[in-house]
Design a protein around this motif. Sequence first.
Motif, PDB file in Angstrom:
ATOM      1  N   LEU A 120     -16.658 -27.164   5.188  1.00  0.00           N
ATOM      2  CA  LEU A 120     -15.909 -25.999   4.962  1.00  0.00           C
ATOM      3  C   LEU A 120     -14.965 -25.548   5.876  1.00  0.00           C
ATOM      4  CD1 LEU A 120     -18.305 -23.814   2.681  1.00  0.00           C
ATOM      5  CD2 LEU A 120     -16.222 -24.847   2.080  1.00  0.00           C
ATOM      6  N   GLU A 159     -14.926 -17.704   0.764  1.00  0.00           N
ATOM      7  CA  GLU A 159     -16.403 -16.742   0.859  1.00  0.00           C
ATOM      8  C   GLU A 159     -17.397 -17.902   0.237  1.00  0.00           C
ATOM      9  OE1 GLU A 159     -15.590 -12.935  -0.911  1.00  0.00           O
ATOM     10  OE2 GLU A 159     -14.328 -12.420   0.760  1.00  0.00           O
ATOM     11  N   GLY A 160     -16.991 -18.965  -0.510  1.00  0.00           N
ATOM     12  CA  GLY A 160     -18.040 -19.792  -0.980  1.00  0.00           C
ATOM     13  C   GLY A 160     -18.814 -20.655  -0.087  1.00  0.00           C
ATOM     14  N   GLU A 161     -19.539 -21.646  -0.887  1.00  0.00           N
ATOM     15  CA  GLU A 161     -20.412 -22.296  -0.301  1.00  0.00           C
ATOM     16  C   GLU A 161     -20.233 -23.864  -1.102  1.00  0.00           C
ATOM     17  OE1 GLU A 161     -24.799 -22.064  -1.246  1.00  0.00           O
ATOM     18  OE2 GLU A 161     -24.128 -20.136  -2.113  1.00  0.00           O
ATOM     19  N   ILE A 208     -21.534 -26.976  -2.864  1.00  0.00           N
ATOM     20  CA  ILE A 208     -22.606 -27.228  -3.548  1.00  0.00           C
ATOM     21  C   ILE A 208     -23.091 -28.655  -4.011  1.00  0.00           C
ATOM     22  CG2 ILE A 208     -22.949 -24.759  -4.235  1.00  0.00           C
ATOM     23  CD1 ILE A 208     -22.084 -25.774  -6.977  1.00  0.00           C
ATOM     24  N   ILE A 255     -17.141 -26.525  -4.786  1.00  0.00           N
ATOM     25  CA  ILE A 255     -17.364 -25.504  -4.049  1.00  0.00           C
ATOM     26  C   ILE A 255     -17.629 -24.183  -4.861  1.00  0.00           C
ATOM     27  CG2 ILE A 255     -16.409 -23.701  -2.538  1.00  0.00           C
ATOM     28  CD1 ILE A 255     -14.718 -25.806  -1.240  1.00  0.00           C
ATOM     29  N   GLY A 258     -17.885 -20.151  -5.379  1.00  0.00           N
ATOM     30  CA  GLY A 258     -17.359 -18.955  -4.684  1.00  0.00           C
ATOM     31  C   GLY A 258     -17.293 -17.974  -5.694  1.00  0.00           C
ATOM     32  N   LYS A 280     -25.365 -22.989  -9.249  1.00  0.00           N
ATOM     33  CA  LYS A 280     -25.357 -24.087  -8.036  1.00  0.00           C
ATOM     34  C   LYS A 280     -25.960 -25.373  -8.560  1.00  0.00           C
ATOM     35  CE  LYS A 280     -26.086 -20.711  -4.679  1.00  0.00           C
ATOM     36  NZ  LYS A 280     -26.865 -20.470  -3.202  1.00  0.00           N
TER      37      LYS A 280
END
Length: 102
Positions: free
Chosen positions: A2, A40-42, A44, A58, A60, A98
Amino acid sequence: MLDQIHKCFQHGHIIWRQHALSRMLERKISRADVQLAIYEGELIETYPEAHPYPTYLILGYSRGQPLHIVLALDNPNETAYIITAYVPSTAHFSDDFKTRKR
């Protein structure tokens, strides 16, 4: 990973694929929504063998709504390609957005 994607955004090394822009318009998702969700996301899901570049999913949020962003990362050239963005469906993902349902 990221961090590398964020660096692409910070330096303006983003290529918005026509498919992504068309789908975003249909889905009323703005570029700002995508950028916020990425920051601001992650991460996955990863697809390291995707061609021509490794691809990432991602999760978010923007305006209180979950967003999935699919992007490819050309690491040597520090360029991210936005492939698509969509609101994930609970028909395909668990309630946390997710985990894919089988």
